[in-house]
Design an enzyme around this catalytic site. Sequence first.
Site, mmCIF file in Angstrom:
data_model
loop_
_atom_site.group_PDB
_atom_site.id
_atom_site.type_symbol
_atom_site.label_atom_id
_atom_site.label_comp_id
_atom_site.label_asym_id
_atom_site.label_seq_id
_atom_site.Cartn_x
_atom_site.Cartn_y
_atom_site.Cartn_z
ATOM 1 N N GLU A 50 43.697 51.240 49.696
ATOM 2 C CA GLU A 50 42.856 51.204 50.833
ATOM 3 C C GLU A 50 43.487 50.314 52.069
ATOM 4 O OE1 GLU A 50 42.083 48.083 51.407
ATOM 5 O OE2 GLU A 50 42.960 47.423 49.578
ATOM 6 N N GLY A 98 45.916 44.454 48.528
ATOM 7 C CA GLY A 98 45.434 45.605 48.600
ATOM 8 C C GLY A 98 46.429 46.958 48.634
ATOM 9 N N GLU A 99 46.089 47.819 49.662
ATOM 10 C CA GLU A 99 46.935 48.975 49.608
ATOM 11 C C GLU A 99 47.091 49.897 48.430
ATOM 12 O OE1 GLU A 99 50.762 47.793 51.047
ATOM 13 O OE2 GLU A 99 49.941 46.713 52.664
ATOM 14 N N GLY A 100 46.829 49.312 46.939
ATOM 15 C CA GLY A 100 46.787 49.935 46.012
ATOM 16 C C GLY A 100 48.106 49.483 45.167
#
Length: 350
Positions: free
Chosen positions: A172, A313-315
Amino acid sequence: MTDLFDIQPVPGNLVPELQQKIDGKTKPPGALGMLEKIALQIGSIQQTLQPKLTLPNLVVFAGDHGIATTGLVNPFPQEVTAQMVYNFLNGGAAINVFCKQHNIRMQVVDAGVNHRFSEHPDLINAKLKKGTHNYLESPAMTLQECKEIMHRGANLIDRIHQTGCNVIAFGEMGIGNTSAAAILCHLFTGHDLEACTGKGTGLDEAGIDRKRKILAQAVTRHPGITDPVEILATFGGFEIAMMCGAMLQAASHRMVMIIDGFIVGAALLAASAICKEVTGYCIFAHLSEEQGHRLLLDHLEAQPILQLGMRLGEGTGAALAYPLVASAVGFLNEMASFESAAVSGKTSVS
């Protein structure tokens, strides 16, 4: 909304045979630790003694939050969301590096960024609106908007599943989304809001204190909400709601899901409140340093694979965990058994 998603509990009928196969490998029982549990889980999900992971995908959902326009809870301005989407599309972010390294297909979804992007082969335009409302003033989205964005997440999973993908990871991007996740964590787990609220993208102690007060005001403004979709509509972001729908649909397709950190976990809290069986399809990548993530994982009775002090984050945690998930499948399929290797097994000691 449970009638919209056909999610069955992960069957347990194959567990004895899978466990026997795992225990029959040339190693002491339990010596591969969590890899054995992951192998058992994936074999059960796929209902086979020879599971496989095909065409791994990681989808980064991006959306903007109305609260971020105030600057009260976020040290970075809202436009950073769009700037980071461009960074993803240009291949310059950490998640790009890790996905490339581990041969994971990565796509970015505009779930509701306050910006108009040009077409790009790795960008999926699923935008409903350019960001949510400020939940200090009104619900972040209407109930109908929340349901629509969840359906768009489900439709996205349908398209990915049709390519032959059976394992998917979630990431995300959205300035202000740790604030939404903190409120969701508080409401879905019952833990104090203060314990669920952390530094996000880098607030100092004074900033964290201000953030907690602002979020407490938001919760007070919308009292008595118990329906999970209404909670998501009131405080969530478009990217969080879209992930929630995507997770529910992935479970209905019996896909293996790799869950990243705090914000992705908040989307799963909502999904599991809608249909508790969804968590049986989830592998939890890591323990984030973001405050509240441990409380979230404990509520879901989840054991994370990694603990690296990350909170990007970001995966990124999911991408880093994927090789270990693949290793769990690999040992189950390829490691010799005591019988095939002509190695003496464990003898009983009286």
